[in-house]
Design an enzyme around this catalytic site. Structure first.
Site, PDB file in Angstrom:
ATOM      1  N   LEU A  10    -152.931 -42.816  87.566  1.00  0.00           N
ATOM      2  CA  LEU A  10    -154.128 -42.394  86.845  1.00  0.00           C
ATOM      3  C   LEU A  10    -153.792 -41.110  86.105  1.00  0.00           C
ATOM      4  O   LEU A  10    -153.013 -40.285  86.605  1.00  0.00           O
ATOM      5  CB  LEU A  10    -155.292 -42.133  87.809  1.00  0.00           C
ATOM      6  CG  LEU A  10    -155.890 -43.321  88.564  1.00  0.00           C
ATOM      7  CD1 LEU A  10    -156.957 -42.828  89.543  1.00  0.00           C
ATOM      8  CD2 LEU A  10    -156.484 -44.341  87.611  1.00  0.00           C
ATOM      9  N   ASP A  11    -154.371 -40.928  84.923  1.00  0.00           N
ATOM     10  CA  ASP A  11    -154.191 -39.667  84.213  1.00  0.00           C
ATOM     11  C   ASP A  11    -154.655 -38.514  85.093  1.00  0.00           C
ATOM     12  O   ASP A  11    -155.539 -38.674  85.948  1.00  0.00           O
ATOM     13  CB  ASP A  11    -155.007 -39.657  82.915  1.00  0.00           C
ATOM     14  CG  ASP A  11    -154.462 -40.627  81.877  1.00  0.00           C
ATOM     15  OD1 ASP A  11    -153.299 -41.047  82.016  1.00  0.00           O
ATOM     16  OD2 ASP A  11    -155.209 -40.954  80.938  1.00  0.00           O
ATOM     17  N   LYS A  12    -154.099 -37.346  84.851  1.00  0.00           N
ATOM     18  CA  LYS A  12    -154.444 -36.165  85.640  1.00  0.00           C
ATOM     19  C   LYS A  12    -155.946 -35.889  85.614  1.00  0.00           C
ATOM     20  O   LYS A  12    -156.549 -35.562  86.641  1.00  0.00           O
ATOM     21  CB  LYS A  12    -153.677 -34.947  85.118  1.00  0.00           C
ATOM     22  CG  LYS A  12    -153.909 -33.675  85.912  1.00  0.00           C
ATOM     23  CD  LYS A  12    -153.052 -32.527  85.380  1.00  0.00           C
ATOM     24  CE  LYS A  12    -153.300 -31.252  86.177  1.00  0.00           C
ATOM     25  NZ  LYS A  12    -152.461 -30.134  85.679  1.00  0.00           N
TER      26      LYS A  12
END
EC number: 5.4.99.24
Length: 303
Positions: A139-141
């Site tokens: 997942l993106d940060k």
């Protein structure tokens, strides 16, 4: 010594040996294969040979496995603290094959430039303590929500294959600035990602990039031209939902990379949350439906 290969999924011989004996180097393996110190099914083998269940790896008793001790790994207090949270506070689900956690926004899945703490670095500490966790997606940060982590190598292979075969269905909630023309629909585009560059949309007929498909549904109208939208990605390209939201004319609130800062309300958080994951029974023998609670700031925005 005889090793009975017990994995039902084929693996390169060199990689299989390294999993069994982490101190073995590629050079040592290839030299042993050339000298027939290591053979497969009593036949000379190449490092690239794929072995599977039923194969037998023969290691000459006179072959000296490396005896030096691995360097002691050093972990920060933050990594140790995060490792504990992964197995307690963030934990949603666990079985013999995987764990599912609710990743908070602001925490990176993997390390990178200017990233000192990540889920991956905390997993390395847990593995140092005897686990065998492996990341199978990311997942993106700035994205919160459901993240699956395999408990062992075989489970990681099954999950990687499941993602490729579309046996894993993920659903995201997003708060967007503006809404699509249609309340329900599908987005198709190519997404191009060059090394060191930001992903970008390219024409669907272009030879550049890879096909990206997303289904969406407008769920609720909020105040200040904000809307709650459900996104279901069919493919898994980098920044896919953020780019497709922008393509629909409704960038995600708090997305400072693809949103329009001049007209969008300011937000400390990016409102993209991996809410549901459904695992087909074809993966581990039974269907699993998992859900991650919305973070407090997301819930507050919806009321």
């Amino acid at each position: 010594m005889i090793i009975d290969v017990n994995t039902p999924i084929s693996s390169r011989l060199d990689k299989y040996l390294k999993r069994l004996y982490p101190l073995l180097t590629q050079g040592v393996i290839e030299k042993a294969l050339r000298q027939k110190q290591i053979t497969v099914n009593a036949q000379k083998a190449e490092a690239s040979l794929r072995v599977k269940g039923g194969d037998k790896i023969f290691i000459n008793d006179k072959f000296n496995l490396p005896v030096k001790q691995p360097e002691k790994l050093v972990f920060t207090d933050a990594e140790i603290k995060l490792a504990k949270k992964i197995t307690t506070d963030y934990l949603i689900y666990a079985d013999d094959n995987l764990i599912a956690i609710n990743k908070p926004a602001g925490l990176a899945t993997q390390g990178g430039t200017k990233i000192n703490l990540s889920i991956d670095s905390a997993l390395k500490y847990l593995n140092y303590k005897g686990a065998d966790f492996k990341l199978v997606h990311r997942l993106d940060k700035k994205t919160s929500g459901l993240l699956l982590i395999a408990k062992n190598y075989l489970s990681s292979v099954k999950l990687h294959n499941a993602f490729k075969e579309k046996l894993v269905v993920k659903t995201y909630f997003a708060v967007t600035y503006g809404k699509p023309i249609k309340n329900v629909g599908e987005v198709r585009s190519n997404i191009e990602k060059s090394k060191g560059s930001t992903p970008k949309i390219t024409d669907i007929d272009s030879e550049n990039g890879k096909l990206a498909i997303t289904y969406y549904k407008v769920l609720k109208s909020l105040d200040n031209n904000l809307f709650l939208i459900e996104f279901t990605p069919v493919t898994g390209r980098m920044h896919q939902l953020r780019l497709h939201a922008k393509l629909l004319g409704c960038p995600i609130l708090g997305d400072d990379k693809y949103g329009n800062k001049e007209i969008m309300p300011y937000s400390k958080y990016m409102f993209l949350h991996a809410n549901n994951i459904c695992l087909s029974e074809k993966i581990f023998g039974q269907e699993s439906k998992l859900e991650a609670k919305l973070p407090f700031y997301f819930t507050r925005r919806l009321t």
